[in-house]
Design an enzyme around this catalytic site. Structure first.
Site, PDB file in Angstrom:
ATOM      1  CG  HIS A  37      -1.576  -1.219   1.674  1.00 37.06           C
ATOM      2  ND1 HIS A  37      -2.888  -1.592   0.864  1.00 37.06           N
ATOM      3  CD2 HIS A  37      -1.291  -2.324   2.156  1.00 37.06           C
ATOM      4  CE1 HIS A  37      -3.169  -2.827   1.183  1.00 37.06           C
ATOM      5  NE2 HIS A  37      -2.213  -3.294   2.009  1.00 37.06           N
ATOM      6  CB  SER A  52      12.478  21.663 -16.862  1.00 43.10           C
ATOM      7  OG  SER A  52      11.560  22.672 -16.979  1.00 43.10           O
ATOM      8  CE  LYS A  95      10.847  19.074 -12.580  1.00 40.98           C
ATOM      9  NZ  LYS A  95      10.291  17.750 -12.138  1.00 40.98           N
ATOM     10  CD  GLU A 153       8.050  10.721 -16.504  1.00 41.48           C
ATOM     11  OE1 GLU A 153       7.735  11.567 -17.268  1.00 41.48           O
ATOM     12  OE2 GLU A 153       8.958  11.146 -15.362  1.00 41.48           O
TER      13      GLU A 153
END
Ligand code: ARG
Length: 462
Positions: free
Chosen positions: A160, A281, A287, A294
Site C-alpha cells: 500500500h 526542463s 530539473k 515514463e
C-alpha cells in the site's frame, strides 16, 4: 498473357480500383517486412512442386533464381514496392514476371495468398518470439548484475506504499527477474502452437494437386503441417498469443518503471540515474527527469491496445479468410517494435541506476518496520500464540509513536511494561539488517537466499 502492370485479376474486372481504395486496401507498406519469409516460403513451395512433378523443372529453377534476385534487390533498396499490387505477395509475383517472363506463372500453383500470408506471418512471429527472448535474457543479465551489488542493501519493502518490512534491494530486483523469466517462457511456449505449417491449405479447401505438405513444413522449420485447411487460413491465435505475451511483459516493465519513478522522486530519493537517461526542463533549470521510465510506462498502453484490437478483429469473424485479417500484421509488428524498445530502454535504466544505500536504510527504519520481528520474537522465545505477540507488539508501536521514537530507541524497562521479564536484545531485534537477514524461509529476503537465486539465474542464462 499476364499484363505486368495490371492486377492479377484484371481480366475479370472492367475497371481498376479507385485511388482511395487502392491506398486504404493495400498493405504493402506494412507487410513488405515479410519479404524474407515470403521468398523463403515461395522457394520451398517451388522445390516441392518440382519434386512432385507438378511443374516443369526448368521453369521452377527460373523461378528460384528470380526470387533470389528479388531478395537481393529488396535488400539493396532497389525494389519498387507498388500500392497497386496490394501486398508483398503480389509485388513479388509481379516483379518475377518482369524478370523471368511467363515461367513466373507456375509459382502460384497449389497455393493461395490466404495460406501464403499466414505461413509468412507464422515464420515471422516465431523468429520474433526468439528475438524477444534474447533481449529478455539481456535485461535479466543486467538486473542480476545490479542485484549482485545490492545483496546487503536494506530498503523498506512496501505494501500500500506504506513501509512494511525491511528487504534487500537485490531481492526486490530479483522479483522482476521472476516476472521476466515467466515472460520468456510465455514467448517460448507460444512457439509450440505456432509450429504447424499452413502452406498448401490454399484458399481454404486444400488443393487438387499431389503436394507434399510434410516436405514444405519441414523445410520451413515447422514441426508438421496444419490439420485443417479451413482453420489454417482463418487462425490467428498465434498473433493473439504473441500480443498477449507482449502485453504481459510490457505490464511488468511498466511496474518496474513506475517503481523507479517513485524511487527517483525527491520524496523517496532511493535511486539516481546517470544523465544519459535523464531529461531537463525547458523552464525549470534544476530539473532532471526520468523520462525513459515514463516512456516505458506509457508505451504499455500501445501493447495493451494492439492485443485488444486483434481480439476485436477476431470476434465475430466468420471463418475462414476475410480482409479484416490484413491488419493483424500491423498490430503485431507494432507491438513487437514497441516492446523491443521498452526492453532496450529498461536495460539502459538498470545499467545507469545507482542505489542510494544510506537513504534506503534510513527510510527502512521508519514506520516501525520491525514490529513483526518483535511479535515473532515473542512467539519463538516466549512461546506466545502469534496473535498475542501481535497484540503486544501493536501496543508497543502505539507507545513508541506517542513518544515520538523508533522501536530501537526504547529501553528494556519500557519494553518490560508490555512483556514481563523480557530478555530481548533490543539493538538486534529492532535492527533493520537483522530483520532482513532473519527472513531465511525459502524465497525470503535473507541475503543467503538472494545470493543463491542470483547464482541460479546466472547459471541458467550464461
Ligand atoms: N494482404 C493480405 C493479408 O495480409 C493477403 C491475403 C489476401 N487474401 C485475400 N483473399 N484477399 O491478409
Amino acid at each position: 498473357m499476364t499484363n505486368k502492370n495490371k492486377t492479377v485479376w484484371s481480366n475479370r474486372f472492367a475497371k481498376a480500383n479507385s485511388k482511395n481504395f487502392q491506398r486504404i486496401g493495400s498493405s504493402i507498406n506494412i507487410d513488405k517486412r515479410l519479404y524474407n519469409e515470403d521468398i523463403k516460403a515461395s522457394i520451398v513451395h517451388v522445390q516441392m512442386l518440382i519434386k512432385q512433378k507438378i511443374i516443369p523443372k526448368n521453369n521452377g529453377k527460373k523461378i528460384i533464381t528470380g526470387l533470389n534476385k528479388i531478395k537481393s534487390e529488396i535488400e539493396k533498396n532497389k525494389f519498387k514496392f507498388k500500392e497497386k499490387f496490394e501486398d508483398i505477395h503480389q509485388n513479388i509475383e509481379k516483379r518475377l514476371f518482369q524478370m523471368i517472363g511467363d515461367s513466373a506463372g507456375y509459382l502460384h500453383t497449389a497455393r493461395s495468398r490466404n495460406d501464403q500470408v499466414v505461413t509468412d506471418f507464422k515464420m515471422w512471429v516465431k523468429k520474433s518470439s526468439l528475438d524477444i527472448k534474447k533481449i529478455l535474457d539481456l535485461l535479466i543479465k543486467s538486473i542480476l548484475k545490479k542485484a549482485e551489488k545490492n545483496i546487503n542493501t536494506v530498503m523498506p519493502g512496501f505494501t500500500h506504499l506504506k513501509n512494511a518490512q525491511p528487504i534487500s534491494f537485490a531481492h526486490y530486483l530479483m522479483a522482476y527477474v521472476e516476472m521476466l523469466n515467466r515472460d520468456k517462457k510465455r514467448f517460448i511456449n507460444n512457439i509450440d502452437l505456432i509450429d504447424e505449417c499452413p502452406l498448401g491449405s490454399a484458399a481454404l479447401a486444400g488443393t487438387t494437386f499431389n503436394i507434399d505438405r510434410k516436405f514444405t513444413a519441414k523445410k520451413l522449420g515447422f514441426k508438421k503441417p496444419t490439420n485443417n485447411s479451413i482453420d489454417s487460413v482463418s487462425d490467428r491465435d498465434f498473433a493473439v498469443d504473441f500480443l498477449a505475451a507482449a502485453a504481459t511483459c510490457a505490464m511488468h516493465l511498466s511496474r518496474l518503471a513506475e517503481d523507479f519513478i517513485i524511487f527517483n522522486s525527491e520524496a523517496f530519493n532511493f535511486v539516481e540515474f546517470n544523465d544519459k537517461v535523464l531529461t531537463g526542463s525547458s523552464i525549470m533549470p534544476q530539473k532532471k527527469n526520468p523520462d525513459p521510465a515514463e516512456i516505458i510506462r506509457g508505451k504499455t498502453a500501445i501493447n495493451y491496445g494492439r492485443l485488444n484490437s486483434m481480439l476485436t478483429i477476431m470476434k465475430g469473424l466468420p471463418i475462414s479468410y476475410y480482409k479484416d485479417l490484413q491488419d493483424d500484421k500491423e498490430l503485431v509488428f507494432d507491438s513487437y517494435d514497441t516492446l523491443k524498445d521498452s526492453l532496450l530502454m529498461s536495460i539502459e535504466l538498470i545499467e545507469n541506476l545507482n542505489s542510494k544505500k544510506n537513504n534506503m536504510k534510513e527510510m527502512a527504519k521508519k514506520g516501525y518496520t520491525t514490529a513483526t520481528d518483535f511479535a515473532d520474537y515473542l512467539v519463538m522465545k516466549k512461546k506466545f500464540p502469534f496473535r498475542e505477540g501481535y497484540i503486544i507488539s501493536s501496543k508497543l508501536v502505539n507507545y513508541a509513536e506517542k513518544k515520538g521514537v523508533r522501536l530501537d530507541q526504547l529501553s528494556i524497562k519500557e519494553i518490560n511494561k508490555f512483556v514481563k521479564k523480557s530478555k530481548i536484545n533490543i539493538p538486534k531485534i529492532f535492527d533493520v539488517s537483522n530483520s532482513m537477514n532473519s527472513k531465511t524461509s525459502f524465497g525470503g529476503t535473507a541475503p543467503k537466499n538472494v545470493k543463491r537465486m542470483i547464482a541460479k539465474y546466472k547459471n541458467q542464462i550464461k
